[in-house]
Design a protein around this motif. Structure first.
Motif, PDB file in Angstrom:
ATOM      1  N   MET A  38       0.759  -1.138  -0.145  1.00 37.14           N
ATOM      2  CA  MET A  38      -0.045   0.142  -0.142  1.00 37.14           C
ATOM      3  C   MET A  38       0.924   1.375  -0.053  1.00 37.14           C
ATOM      4  SD  MET A  38      -3.024  -1.376   2.663  1.00 37.14           S
ATOM      5  CE  MET A  38      -4.186   0.148   1.816  1.00 37.14           C
ATOM      6  N   LEU A  39       1.938   1.242   0.682  1.00 35.88           N
ATOM      7  CA  LEU A  39       3.044   2.484   0.634  1.00 35.88           C
ATOM      8  C   LEU A  39       3.267   2.541  -0.769  1.00 35.88           C
ATOM      9  CD1 LEU A  39       4.242   4.687   2.034  1.00 35.88           C
ATOM     10  CD2 LEU A  39       6.281   3.084   2.978  1.00 35.88           C
ATOM     11  N   THR A  40       3.815   1.545  -1.447  1.00 34.71           N
ATOM     12  CA  THR A  40       4.306   1.852  -2.739  1.00 34.71           C
ATOM     13  C   THR A  40       3.097   2.089  -3.675  1.00 34.71           C
ATOM     14  OG1 THR A  40       5.713  -0.386  -2.460  1.00 34.71           O
ATOM     15  CG2 THR A  40       5.109  -0.006  -4.729  1.00 34.71           C
ATOM     16  N   GLN A  41       1.828   1.854  -3.715  1.00 36.35           N
ATOM     17  CA  GLN A  41       0.792   2.176  -4.309  1.00 36.35           C
ATOM     18  C   GLN A  41       0.596   3.705  -3.940  1.00 36.35           C
ATOM     19  OE1 GLN A  41      -2.301  -0.659  -2.836  1.00 36.35           O
ATOM     20  NE2 GLN A  41      -2.086  -1.816  -4.805  1.00 36.35           N
ATOM     21  N   PHE A  42       0.721   4.119  -2.683  1.00 36.92           N
ATOM     22  CA  PHE A  42       0.610   5.543  -2.132  1.00 36.92           C
ATOM     23  C   PHE A  42       1.465   6.406  -2.856  1.00 36.92           C
ATOM     24  CE2 PHE A  42       1.017   8.974   1.142  1.00 36.92           C
ATOM     25  CZ  PHE A  42       0.100   9.367   0.849  1.00 36.92           C
ATOM     26  N   SER A  43       2.829   5.948  -2.965  1.00 36.88           N
ATOM     27  CA  SER A  43       3.843   6.756  -3.359  1.00 36.88           C
ATOM     28  C   SER A  43       4.144   6.793  -4.835  1.00 36.88           C
ATOM     29  CB  SER A  43       5.228   6.548  -2.863  1.00 36.88           C
ATOM     30  OG  SER A  43       5.555   5.024  -3.095  1.00 36.88           O
ATOM     31  N   LEU A  44       3.422   5.673  -5.446  1.00 36.32           N
ATOM     32  CA  LEU A  44       3.501   5.553  -7.040  1.00 36.32           C
ATOM     33  C   LEU A  44       4.999   5.360  -7.307  1.00 36.32           C
ATOM     34  CD1 LEU A  44       0.699   8.303  -8.152  1.00 36.32           C
ATOM     35  CD2 LEU A  44       0.463   5.712  -8.006  1.00 36.32           C
ATOM     36  N   GLN A  45       5.736   4.769  -6.583  1.00 40.21           N
ATOM     37  CA  GLN A  45       6.981   4.394  -6.978  1.00 40.21           C
ATOM     38  C   GLN A  45       7.677   3.166  -6.307  1.00 40.21           C
ATOM     39  OE1 GLN A  45      10.004   7.430  -5.879  1.00 40.21           O
ATOM     40  NE2 GLN A  45       8.363   8.196  -4.796  1.00 40.21           N
ATOM     41  N   ARG A  46       8.823   2.718  -6.747  1.00 42.86           N
ATOM     42  CA  ARG A  46       9.369   1.615  -5.924  1.00 42.86           C
ATOM     43  C   ARG A  46      10.278   2.273  -5.085  1.00 42.86           C
ATOM     44  NH1 ARG A  46      10.532  -3.554  -7.544  1.00 42.86           N
ATOM     45  NH2 ARG A  46      12.597  -3.284  -7.035  1.00 42.86           N
ATOM     46  N   LEU A  47       9.879   2.211  -3.718  1.00 40.86           N
ATOM     47  CA  LEU A  47      10.839   2.758  -2.709  1.00 40.86           C
ATOM     48  C   LEU A  47      11.901   2.203  -2.560  1.00 40.86           C
ATOM     49  CD1 LEU A  47       7.913   3.764  -0.204  1.00 40.86           C
ATOM     50  CD2 LEU A  47       9.410   5.391  -1.836  1.00 40.86           C
ATOM     51  N   GLU A  48      12.313   0.776  -2.869  1.00 44.25           N
ATOM     52  CA  GLU A  48      13.467   0.006  -2.850  1.00 44.25           C
ATOM     53  C   GLU A  48      14.549   0.822  -3.499  1.00 44.25           C
ATOM     54  OE1 GLU A  48      10.425  -1.108  -3.706  1.00 44.25           O
ATOM     55  OE2 GLU A  48      10.268  -3.151  -3.220  1.00 44.25           O
TER      56      GLU A  48
ATOM     57  N   SER B 297       5.722  -1.194 -11.656  1.00 45.83           N
ATOM     58  CA  SER B 297       6.756  -0.377 -10.833  1.00 45.83           C
ATOM     59  C   SER B 297       5.956   0.120  -9.546  1.00 45.83           C
ATOM     60  CB  SER B 297       7.103   0.774 -11.698  1.00 45.83           C
ATOM     61  OG  SER B 297       6.105   1.565 -12.097  1.00 45.83           O
ATOM     62  N   SER B 298       4.566   0.395  -9.828  1.00 46.03           N
ATOM     63  CA  SER B 298       3.964   1.132  -8.558  1.00 46.03           C
ATOM     64  C   SER B 298       2.890   0.252  -7.938  1.00 46.03           C
ATOM     65  CB  SER B 298       3.362   2.369  -8.810  1.00 46.03           C
ATOM     66  OG  SER B 298       2.266   2.201 -10.001  1.00 46.03           O
ATOM     67  N   LEU B 299       2.966  -0.959  -8.206  1.00 48.20           N
ATOM     68  CA  LEU B 299       2.021  -2.075  -7.985  1.00 48.20           C
ATOM     69  C   LEU B 299       0.492  -1.596  -8.035  1.00 48.20           C
ATOM     70  CD1 LEU B 299       3.678  -3.115  -5.001  1.00 48.20           C
ATOM     71  CD2 LEU B 299       3.652  -4.359  -7.278  1.00 48.20           C
ATOM     72  N   THR B 300       0.133  -0.770  -9.056  1.00 50.50           N
ATOM     73  CA  THR B 300      -1.207  -0.018  -9.095  1.00 50.50           C
ATOM     74  C   THR B 300      -1.893  -0.762 -10.531  1.00 50.50           C
ATOM     75  OG1 THR B 300      -0.377   1.678 -10.323  1.00 50.50           O
ATOM     76  CG2 THR B 300      -0.560   1.790  -7.966  1.00 50.50           C
ATOM     77  N   PHE B 301      -3.143  -0.342 -10.577  1.00 44.11           N
ATOM     78  CA  PHE B 301      -4.049  -1.125 -11.671  1.00 44.11           C
ATOM     79  C   PHE B 301      -4.673   0.610 -12.279  1.00 44.11           C
ATOM     80  CE2 PHE B 301      -3.959  -4.532  -9.487  1.00 44.11           C
ATOM     81  CZ  PHE B 301      -4.191  -5.837 -10.204  1.00 44.11           C
ATOM     82  N   ALA B 302      -4.659   0.579 -13.544  1.00 46.71           N
ATOM     83  CA  ALA B 302      -5.078   1.830 -14.258  1.00 46.71           C
ATOM     84  C   ALA B 302      -6.115   1.425 -15.338  1.00 46.71           C
ATOM     85  CB  ALA B 302      -3.891   2.683 -14.752  1.00 46.71           C
ATOM     86  N   THR B 303      -7.062   2.126 -15.727  1.00 47.94           N
ATOM     87  CA  THR B 303      -7.957   2.038 -16.895  1.00 47.94           C
ATOM     88  C   THR B 303      -7.227   2.478 -17.946  1.00 47.94           C
ATOM     89  OG1 THR B 303      -9.812   2.493 -15.223  1.00 47.94           O
ATOM     90  CG2 THR B 303     -10.390   2.618 -17.715  1.00 47.94           C
ATOM     91  N   PRO B 304      -7.234   1.435 -18.994  1.00 49.93           N
ATOM     92  CA  PRO B 304      -6.416   2.222 -20.152  1.00 49.93           C
ATOM     93  C   PRO B 304      -7.046   3.313 -20.881  1.00 49.93           C
ATOM     94  CG  PRO B 304      -7.055  -0.369 -20.253  1.00 49.93           C
ATOM     95  CD  PRO B 304      -7.749   0.416 -18.841  1.00 49.93           C
ATOM     96  N   ALA B 305      -6.194   3.986 -21.684  1.00 49.93           N
ATOM     97  CA  ALA B 305      -6.583   5.101 -22.513  1.00 49.93           C
ATOM     98  C   ALA B 305      -7.608   4.892 -23.284  1.00 49.93           C
ATOM     99  CB  ALA B 305      -5.549   5.846 -22.978  1.00 49.93           C
ATOM    100  N   LYS B 306      -8.609   5.753 -23.309  1.00 48.72           N
ATOM    101  CA  LYS B 306      -9.853   5.510 -24.245  1.00 48.72           C
ATOM    102  C   LYS B 306      -9.275   5.226 -25.551  1.00 48.72           C
ATOM    103  CE  LYS B 306     -12.853   8.882 -21.773  1.00 48.72           C
ATOM    104  NZ  LYS B 306     -13.875  10.105 -21.875  1.00 48.72           N
ATOM    105  N   GLY B 307     -10.337   4.230 -26.081  1.00 49.49           N
ATOM    106  CA  GLY B 307      -9.882   3.709 -27.518  1.00 49.49           C
ATOM    107  C   GLY B 307      -9.103   2.561 -27.370  1.00 49.49           C
TER     108      GLY B 307
END
Length: 693
Positions: free
Chosen positions: A461-471, A630-640
């Motif tokens: 969750m900290l990785t998802q919060f910071s949106l980066q690999r803190l390692e 890299s951030s262990l997050t999920f994102a909705t792909p760009a439209k189209g």
């Protein structure tokens, strides 16, 4: 004389300490909630909260006090006794020690000594055994657990004094500047006398108003809250808050220092500016909660015991109305009344600006106590309120998952969400980001992770919060950890199989202590190993799901329950029927979410989220997800980039499907018509166009 008293006091201290040590050596009587993101080098953080496995009842508390001949008064949310930490001559007839009826925790307002019910029992027994009239407050005064924590407390105290001494009393600010500040905060109707009465100051470097926290027997300065204002696009104003000390240690009831002993009525508000408005317009005692409508810490309940009537006027929206109903349970239903939000009853600051009649609004507030049966006449205003405030009724919106807002509309209290997905598809990682998204918006969250450790979960969750690999960026760890620590996020310390009653007791306690709005259970299978109701595992699961359903409804808390699916072929999409023991789970759930994974398809387009049930308005659908490693997050792909399918609920045996590309409806076909449909357009088709049915 003094040496004998010192020896007796020392003896009491040692006996209490020995009693507490013995109690700890008898076995694990405690389980707990661990606040988010504590440093690994802290031995025991002071904010760690311990919860008894067998909560004490008010009947047991009364029986113990009677057995020890301790006189008590029965209050609204606490029992009152004379303080055992002050000399008998100084007590007079004051009952200044308060015992919480729900938790047994106590607070002495004269000495600020606090502790658990077991601590108080030990103190009473030792005091009577030693034939003492009182115990030294040092017996249970909390000391810092580490040098680092002591330094942090000293630093915060110095910062409080620095800000307060640098701030300028509003009476010393030129009138022209005062009017500019009032216009900025939209409080032009608040008089200078009211600002002076509440000791509000101006911190010029940030053009913030400074609201003090005076506490303790000497009403000394304990902390400050700085509030800044900026104009919003709608023409209103947005307030930004900062407290010293930090939010988890800031337990202020702003305005409490102005309350007299004879005051029997108080108006509780959700904002400091609202407290100013009520005091000026209604002439009543008014206080503001430290964190608005998100939390009413139980440790503040003793300070509200003196009032025979408590009016909760927390704001002018649906969220404030829901919080009022929850807080009234803590304060005692029979003395609470609620101000229903609406156009004629906005928040107090807006009501003052609009020239509303405060006396009429407060007199027309609704008693919190209600009968078991109501008529539509009593529900009429609530129904109209939901029709007018449809967006607020839909719940808290996700900022990272706009497609979930489009389908589910929002995150709502009192609902049960069942979430499933293939093993190894990333269920925990996805739901942790969903919960983190809400937590960042002030939704108090409790995690019950029985499958992976809290350290690993917090790291994700900290990785998802910071949106980066803190390692790779360890120098930024303290910066992000400090911010993450401010989130209203807690973890249950259970691991492996647990008894459902133990888990529910901890959840109920957390709702009371921290006003938890969202509980995540990962996962259901770990609740089933300890139950002996039947050899039939499906009967056990039905019992567990029913218990979580009842908890969500009665506690007005959203429960997200992760359930593993049955084994399915790799080339088939999961369905509602794929949920293990699906009948009870799908019936009781308000929402059913399925994380689909096409193992035969390479990324992108490998994963998608399907909303298979939505009791709020029946809208269901599916949308693709891209995983960012890299951030262990999920994102909705760009439209189209990917096609989005929205499947409407069945009506009279017909199923309609819409294909949306870039958010625009492309074509529509109904089952049984002659409209052509390719494999790629089928709701059962994968991203490669292969029909999975």
């Amino acid at each position: 004389m003094w040496s004998r008293l010192l020896q007796k006091t020392s003896s009491c201290v040692l006996q209490v300490a020995a009693s507490r040590l013995l109690r700890g050596s008898l076995g694990p009587r405690w389980t707990g909630l661990v606040p988010a993101a504590h440093r690994s080098y802290r031995k025991d953080a002071a904010s760690t909260v311990e919860l008894p496995l067998s909560p004490v009842t008010v009947t047991e508390i009364k029986q113990f006090l009677r057995s020890k001949d301790v006189a008590f008064q029965d209050g609204y949310s606490c029992l009152h006794i004379q303080s055992i930490f002050t000399e008998a001559a100084a007590r007079k007839d004051t009952f200044s020690l308060f015992i919480d009826k729900t938790t047994g925790q106590f607070l002495c307002k004269d000495t600020l000594v606090e502790g658990s019910w077991e601590d108080l029992q030990d103190c009473v027994e030792v005091m009577q055994k030693e034939k003492q009239d009182f115990l030294s407050p040092h017996v249970l005064l909390r000391y810092s657990e580490s040098m680092e924590e002591q330094e942090e407390q000293d630093r915060e105290l110095r910062e409080v004094q620095r800000i307060w001494s640098s701030a300028v009393p509003m009476g010393d600010v030129p009138e022209e500047e005062v009017q500019q500040i009032k216009a900025m905060f939209q409080i032009t109707k608040i008089s200078n006398a009211t600002l002076k009465k509440f000791a509000v100051r101006l911190f010029r470097p940030t053009r913030s108003l400074v609201f003090p926290w005076f506490g303790g027997p000497d009403s000394s300065l304990k902390g400050v809250k700085l509030i800044s204002a900026q104009s919003s696009q709608s023409g209103g104003v947005t307030y930004n808050h900062a407290t010293v000390p930090r939010a988890n240690s800031y337990h202020n009831l702003f305005g409490l220092h102005l309350v007299g002993r004879q005051d029997s009525e108080v108006v509780v508000t959700g904002h400091e500016l609202d407290a100013l408005a009520v005091s000026q317009a209604a002439g009543l005692a008014s206080v503001a909660l430290p964190r608005g409508v998100s939390c009413l810490p139980p440790m503040l309940l003793p300070y509200l015991e003196q009032f025979r009537r408590v009016t909760l006027w927390l704001g002018g929206d649906i969220r404030s109305w829901e919080a009022s109903k929850i807080f009234s349970r803590k304060l005692g239903l029979r003395r609470c009344s609620l101000v229903r939000p609406g156009e004629v009853r906005p928040c107090p600051a807006e009501a003052l600006a609009q020239g509303k009649n405060f006396s009429h609004i407060i007199r027309s507030s609704i008693p919190a106590a209600h009968k078991s049966i109501v008529s539509f006449k009593q529900l009429r205003d609530d129904v109209f309120g939901e029709l007018v405030n449809t967006d607020q009724v839909a719940g808290v919106k996700w900022s990272r998952f706009p497609e979930m807002n489009r389908i589910l509309k929002g995150h709502r209290k009192g609902e049960l969400t069942v979430f499933t997905g293939p093993t190894g598809s990333g269920k925990t990682t996805f739901i942790s980001e969903v919960a983190l998204d809400l937590c960042m918006q002030g939704v108090n969250t409790l995690w019950g992770s029985f499958e992976i450790s809290n350290v690993r979960l917090a790291k994700v969750m900290l990785t998802q919060f910071s949106l980066q690999r803190l390692e790779d960026n360890l120098e930024q760890y303290d910066f992000w950890a400090d911010k993450f620590e401010e989130l209203p996020l807690y973890f249950m310390t259970f691991h492996g199989q647990q008894n459902i009653k133990t888990v529910l007791d901890t959840m109920q306690h957390a709702v009371y202590m921290y006003d938890i709005n969202h509980v995540i259970i990962d996962n259901l299978q770990f609740m089933m190993g300890q139950e002996n109701l039947s050899v039939d595992k499906f009967a056990v699961q039905d019992h567990v799901i029913g218990a979580f359903r009842k908890f969500a409804t009665s506690s007005s808390c959203h429960v997200t329950l992760i359930i593993h699916p049955r084994k399915e072929d790799d080339d088939r999409d999961l369905q509602t029927a794929s949920i293990f023991g699906s009948a009870k789970a799908s019936q009781e759930a308000d929402n059913v979410l399925i994380l689909q994974e096409k193992k035969l398809v390479s990324s992108p387009g490998r994963r998608s989220l399907q909303v298979a049930k939505n009791r709020f308005d029946g809208d269901v659908g599916v949308f693709p997800l891209d995983f960012i490693k890299s951030s262990l997050t999920f994102a909705t792909p760009a439209k189209g980039k990917h096609r989005l399918r929205k499947v409407n609920a069945k009506v009279e045996g017909e199923e309609e499907a819409e294909e949306v590309v870039g958010g625009v409806k492309k074509e529509k076909a109904a089952k049984g018509t002659k409209a052509p449909r390719t494999a790629a357009h089928s709701p059962a088709a994968g991203s490669d166009g292969v029909n999975r049915k």
